[in-house]
Design an enzyme around this catalytic site. Structure first.
Site, PDB file in Angstrom:
ATOM      1  N   ARG A 299     -10.733   3.732  -1.524  1.00  0.00           N
ATOM      2  CA  ARG A 299     -10.225   2.958  -0.381  1.00  0.00           C
ATOM      3  C   ARG A 299     -10.510   3.733   0.896  1.00  0.00           C
ATOM      4  NH1 ARG A 299      -5.800   1.798  -4.304  1.00  0.00           N
ATOM      5  NH2 ARG A 299      -5.431  -0.440  -4.312  1.00  0.00           N
TER       6      ARG A 299
ATOM      7  N   ARG B  93       2.967  -9.194  -0.476  1.00  0.00           N
ATOM      8  CA  ARG B  93       3.115  -8.069  -1.401  1.00  0.00           C
ATOM      9  C   ARG B  93       3.990  -6.951  -0.854  1.00  0.00           C
ATOM     10  NH1 ARG B  93      -3.149  -5.827  -1.464  1.00  0.00           N
ATOM     11  NH2 ARG B  93      -2.298  -3.855  -2.169  1.00  0.00           N
TER      12      ARG B  93
ATOM     13  N   ARG C   6     -15.442   1.354  -1.334  1.00  0.00           N
ATOM     14  CA  ARG C   6     -15.160   0.080  -0.673  1.00  0.00           C
ATOM     15  C   ARG C   6     -15.261   0.242   0.834  1.00  0.00           C
ATOM     16  NH1 ARG C   6      -9.482  -2.717  -1.689  1.00  0.00           N
ATOM     17  NH2 ARG C   6      -8.767  -1.103  -0.245  1.00  0.00           N
TER      18      ARG C   6
ATOM     19  N   HIS D 148       0.822  -1.213   0.000  1.00  0.00           N
ATOM     20  CA  HIS D 148       0.000   0.000   0.000  1.00  0.00           C
ATOM     21  C   HIS D 148       0.850   1.255   0.000  1.00  0.00           C
ATOM     22  CE1 HIS D 148      -3.126  -2.952   0.835  1.00  0.00           C
ATOM     23  NE2 HIS D 148      -3.837  -2.117   0.108  1.00  0.00           N
TER      24      HIS D 148
ATOM     25  N   CYS E  18      -9.679  -3.687 -10.377  1.00  0.00           N
ATOM     26  CA  CYS E  18      -9.289  -2.438  -9.721  1.00  0.00           C
ATOM     27  C   CYS E  18      -7.921  -2.551  -9.047  1.00  0.00           C
ATOM     28  CB  CYS E  18     -10.350  -1.987  -8.721  1.00  0.00           C
ATOM     29  SG  CYS E  18     -10.547  -3.142  -7.351  1.00  0.00           S
TER      30      CYS E  18
ATOM     31  N   GLU F  90     -10.585 -11.188  -4.611  1.00  0.00           N
ATOM     32  CA  GLU F  90      -9.145 -11.008  -4.388  1.00  0.00           C
ATOM     33  C   GLU F  90      -8.555 -12.140  -3.550  1.00  0.00           C
ATOM     34  OE1 GLU F  90      -8.434  -7.259  -2.415  1.00  0.00           O
ATOM     35  OE2 GLU F  90     -10.187  -7.461  -1.147  1.00  0.00           O
TER      36      GLU F  90
ATOM     37  N   ASN G  67      -4.072  -7.196  -6.762  1.00  0.00           N
ATOM     38  CA  ASN G  67      -2.919  -7.091  -5.851  1.00  0.00           C
ATOM     39  C   ASN G  67      -2.949  -8.219  -4.823  1.00  0.00           C
ATOM     40  OD1 ASN G  67      -2.661  -4.713  -7.209  1.00  0.00           O
ATOM     41  ND2 ASN G  67      -3.542  -3.472  -5.588  1.00  0.00           N
ATOM     42  N   ASP G  68      -4.122  -8.358  -4.206  1.00  0.00           N
ATOM     43  CA  ASP G  68      -4.238  -9.431  -3.223  1.00  0.00           C
ATOM     44  C   ASP G  68      -4.415 -10.789  -3.884  1.00  0.00           C
ATOM     45  OD1 ASP G  68      -3.874  -8.382  -0.618  1.00  0.00           O
ATOM     46  OD2 ASP G  68      -5.713  -7.233  -0.897  1.00  0.00           O
TER      47      ASP G  68
HETATM   48  C1  PEP Z   1      -6.305  -5.306  -4.605  1.00  0.00           C
HETATM   49  O1  PEP Z   1      -6.045  -6.092  -3.703  1.00  0.00           O
HETATM   50  O2  PEP Z   1      -6.017  -5.499  -5.810  1.00  0.00           O
HETATM   51  C2  PEP Z   1      -6.988  -4.041  -4.303  1.00  0.00           C
HETATM   52  C3  PEP Z   1      -7.424  -3.240  -5.246  1.00  0.00           C
HETATM   53  O3  PEP Z   1      -7.120  -3.701  -3.001  1.00  0.00           O
HETATM   54  P1  PEP Z   1      -5.915  -3.165  -2.091  1.00  0.00           P
HETATM   55  O4  PEP Z   1      -4.733  -2.902  -2.995  1.00  0.00           O
HETATM   56  O5  PEP Z   1      -6.391  -1.933  -1.422  1.00  0.00           O
HETATM   57  O6  PEP Z   1      -5.689  -4.299  -1.161  1.00  0.00           O
HETATM   58 MG    MG Z   2      -6.983  -5.882  -1.771  1.00  0.00          MG
END
Ligand code: PEP
Ligand code: MG
Length: 596
Positions: free
Chosen positions: A321, A490, A357, A214, A527, A456, A479-480
Site C-alpha cells: 500500500r 468500513r 499498488r 485502515h 488481498c 473492489e 474490504n472495499d
Molecule cells: C481492500 O479494499 O480490500 C484492499 C485490500 O485495499 P485497502 O484495504 O487498502 O482499501
Molecule cells: Mg481498497
C-alpha cells in the site's frame, strides 16, 4: 470474519473509583492477549470545556495563558535543538513554522482579548480563536495554503495540552524500557498509526473504528492485540491503570482482580505457545492434502515490513500500500524517494513477486492525520485511481519510480479502485508515457511489467471479464468490495455489525471475478482482510482461489488450514454455500467447513 459487535454500553460494572474493576466490549481487530499499563493518547481539543471566571481572576487566567504559550515555545525550541543532523530538513522547517505561528498576535494576543471580553477560561479562548482562523483558511483557494490550517490546529493542541496539565509532548513520550504499554485513544488516524510502528506497544485500543478501517488494518500490521469501537475507553480508563486487552474476543478488563489476572496470564501463555507451534510450518509449502499449491503472499505498508514478510514464510508481496509513503509529509515524496522505497522492497524480496499498488489516497487515508476531507462522502469521492487520473503529474512520478524499480526485482503494478474500463485505458496510456520518458533517458526498466487491477467496486466485479481481458491479473479487495456492495462505511462502528464477508451478494461478486479470471487465463488473488481470516480459507479455496495475500501475522494460520484441506470436499462445500441466498444458512455451513 469480524467478531460480532456487542455495543460497548454492555459494561459489566461501572468504574466507581479509579481502582474498581470493569470490562468493556468492542471489536477485536487483531488477536492475542496483552496485559499492561494504559497510556492515554490525549485529544486535547476534545477535552476543552467552557467556564466563566469572575473579573478578579482574569489577570491570573491571562498569566496562565502566557505561561502556556511560553512553555510550548520552549518545548518547540528544545525539540528543534535536539534534532539530529540526519533528521529530515523538513522537520526543522516544520517546527519553525509552528514557532512562527505561536509568535503571531492572532494566537498569542487575541485569545487574551477574548478572555477579557468574554470572562472565559484560556483553553476556551484559544479554541475559539483557532476555530476562527481555521474558518479563514478554509476560504483560501490555494490548496497548499489551505492545508496550513492543520499547523494552526497542531500548535493550538499543544497549548491546550499544557493548559490542561497534560505532560508536554516529548516529556510524555513512552519510556522505552516499559515493555507493556497499552495505547488508549479516542481515534487514531492511519497517518498516526504508521508512526506507532517505531514504538513497542503491547496493545492498542480506540473508542471508534470499524473492523476493516485502515486504522484497524494498521493495528493488525503492528502485530499486537487491538480493539476498536470501545466508545468510552478514553473516558473510563485512567492513565497508568493496569488493563487486560483480549484482542481475540474484543474485551478490555481494567484493574483486574488477582484471579482474573492469573487466568489471563495463563491464556496469554497458551496463545503464545500456539503461535510458537505455528512457526514449525514456516518453511512447509502451502499445499493441500491432494497436492494443490496455493500462493501465500503478504501485505505491507512500509519497506520495513519486509522483515515480517520474511519471518512469516510468505512467498511474495501481494499488496504494497504505497500511500503510506505519502503520509505525514509536508510534500509529496519525489520520484527518487519513491524509487528508493520500491527498489528496497524489490531487492529485499530477491526475485519473489512484489505487487505494488499505485497511490490509494482519499477516504480514510489522508496525507495529514488532521486533514478533514472536504468531500461530503469521501469513500465515494476522488480517491485512489480517480485521484491519480485527476493529478497526472503525481501519477506520472509514481509510475516512473515504479518502472525504474522494476529493473531491480520482480515488480508488478496494481491499480486500485477501478470502476470503468476508461480509467484502466487512461492508466495504460500514462504507463506508456512513463515508459517512453524512461526510454528517452536510457533508464532501464522491465518492458513487460505486469499490470493488474483491484476488483473492489461492485461495478468492476460484475464486469470482471472485461477487466481481465485488458489486464495481466486481478486482485480482489474485499474490504472495499464489502463496503460498497453492502453500503456500509468500513470505518463506522455503528454499522460494523452489518459488515459481513459471507453476505451472499459479496460471495457472488467474488465468484464472478474468480470465474472471469479462470476463463481468460488470468490469475486472481484476494488481498483484502478476508484472505487472512483462517476461518474463511477453506471457502475461498473451494471457490477457486489459488492466491491469497494477507498481513504477515496471518500467513501461518491460513497455511495450517490449507495443509488440512482436500480440494474435492472444498469444491462441493463451496458450491453449496454459493447456492444459498440466505446469510443465516451460509454462516453455519461455513462454520461446518472448519470442523474437519
Ligand atoms: C481492500 O479494499 O480490500 C484492499 C485490500 O485495499 P485497502 O484495504 O487498502 O482499501
Ligand atoms: Mg481498497
Amino acid at each position: 470474519m469480524p467478531p460480532k459487535h456487542t455495543k460497548p454500553s454492555a459494561l459489566s460494572s461501572s468504574p466507581a473509583n479509579a481502582q474498581s474493576s470493569f470490562s468493556m466490549h468492542g471489536i477485536g481487530v487483531s488477536s492475542g492477549i496483552a496485559i499492561g499499563r494504559a497510556h492515554l493518547v490525549s485529544n486535547a481539543l476534545l477535552e476543552v470545556v467552557h467556564y466563566q471566571l469572575p473579573q478578579h481572576l482574569l489577570d491570573n487566567e491571562i498569566k496562565r495563558f502566557e505561561n502556556a504559550i511560553n512553555t510550548v515555545k520552549k518545548d518547540l525550541e528544545r525539540i528543534r535543538h535536539s534534532l539530529s543532523k540526519n533528521a529530515p530538513a523538513e522537520l526543522s522547517a516544520f517546527i519553525g513554522t509552528h514557532l512562527m505561528m505561536l509568535a503571531d498576535k492572532s494566537l498569542s494576543e487575541v485569545p487574551k482579548d477574548i478572555i477579557r471580553k468574554e470572562f472565559c477560561n484560556a483553553e476556551w479562548a484559544i479554541k475559539q480563536q483557532m476555530d476562527d482562523i481555521v474558518e479563514q483558511f478554509e476560504a483560501i483557494e490555494d490548496a497548499y495554503l489551505r492545508e496550513r490550517q492543520h499547523d494552526v490546529v497542531q500548535v493550538v493542541e499543544r497549548v491546550i495540552k499544557v493548559l490542561l496539565g497534560h505532560p508536554a509532548p516529548g516529556q510524555a513520550e513512552i519510556k522505552q524500557n516499559e515493555s507493556a504499554i497499552i495505547l488508549v485513544a479516542h481515534d487514531i488516524s492511519p497517518a498516526d498509526a504508521i508512526q506507532f510502528k517505531q514504538h513497542n506497544f503491547a496493545a492498542f485500543i480506540t473508542d471508534v473504528g470499524g473492523v476493516t478501517s485502515h486504522t484497524a488494518i494498521l493495528a493488525r500490521s503492528l502485530n499486537i492485540p487491538s480493539i476498536v469501537a470501545l466508545q468510552r475507553a478514553r473516558d473510563l480508563i485512567n492513565d497508568g491503570e493496569l488493563i487486560i486487552v483480549d484482542g481475540t474476543l474484543g474485551v478490555v478488563i481494567a484493574n483486574p482482580s488477582a484471579e482474573i489476572l492469573a487466568e489471563y496470564k495463563l491464556r496469554q501463555e497458551q496463545f503464545e505457545l500456539e503461535q510458537q507451534k505455528l512457526k514449525r510450518i514456516k518453511s512447509t509449502k502451502a499445499v493441500t492434502m491432494c497436492g494443490t499449491a496455493i500462493e501465500l503472499h503478504a501485505n505491507i505498508e512500509v519497506p520495513e515490513d519486509v522483515a515480517a514478510v520474511k519471518a512469516s514464510g510468505a512467498t511474495g508481496i501481494g499488496l504494497y500500500r504505497t500511500e503510506f509513503l505519502f503520509m505525514n509529509k509536508r510534500e509529496m515524496p519525489n520520484e527518487e524517494e519513491q524509487f528508493k522505497a520500491y527498489k528496497q522492497v524489490a531487492e529485499a524480496m530477491h526475485g519473489l513477486p512484489v505487487t505494488i499498488r499505485t497511490l490509494d489516497l482519499g477516504a480514510d487515508k489522508q496525507m495529514n492525520p488532521d486533514a478533514v476531507s472536504e468531500c461530503a462522502n469521501p469513500a465515494l469521492g476522488l480517491r485512489a485511481v480517480r485521484l491519480c487520473l485527476s493529478e497526472p503529474q503525481i501519477f506520472h512520478t509514481q509510475l516512473r519510480a515504479l518502472l525504474r524499480a522494476s529493473h531491480y526485482g520482480n515488480i508488478k503494478i496494481l491499480i486500485p479502485m477501478l470502476s470503468t474500463l476508461s480509467e484502466l485505458r487512461q492508466t495504460k496510456l500514462l504507463l506508456e508515457r512513463a515508459k517512453l520518458s524512461l526510454r528517452k533517458q536510457n533508464i532501464p526498466f522491465n518492458e513487460n511489467i505486469a499490470l493488474g487491477g483491484m476488483i473492489e467496486v461492485p461495478a468492476a466485479a460484475i464486469n470482471a471479464e472485461a477487466f481481465a481481458k485488458e489486464l495481466d491479473f486481478l486482485s480482489i479487495g474485499t474490504n472495499d468490495l464489502i463496503q460498497y456492495t453492502l453500503a456500509i462505511d468500513r470505518t463506522d462502528d455503528a454499522v460494523a455489525h452489518l459488515y459481513n464477508p459471507l453476505h451472499p451478494s459479496v460471495l457472488k461478486l467474488i465468484s464472478i471475478t474468480i470465474k472471469a479470471g479462470a476463463k481468460l487465463g488470468k490469475s486472481v488473488a484476494v488481498c483484502g482482510e478476508m484472505a487472512g481470516d483462517a476461518k474463511l480459507t477453506k471457502l475461498l479455496l473451494g471457490m477457486g482461489l489459488r492466491q491469497l495475500s494477507m498481513h504477515p501475522s496471518n500467513v501461518l494460520s491460513v497455511k495450517q488450514q490449507i495443509l488440512r484441506s482436500q480440494m474435492d470436499e472444498l469444491n462441493s462445500n463451496a458450491r453449496k454455500v454459493l447456492h444459498h441466498t440466505d446469510l443465516e444458512k451460509i454462516e453455519p455451513l461455513v462454520a461446518k467447513f472448519n470442523q474437519y
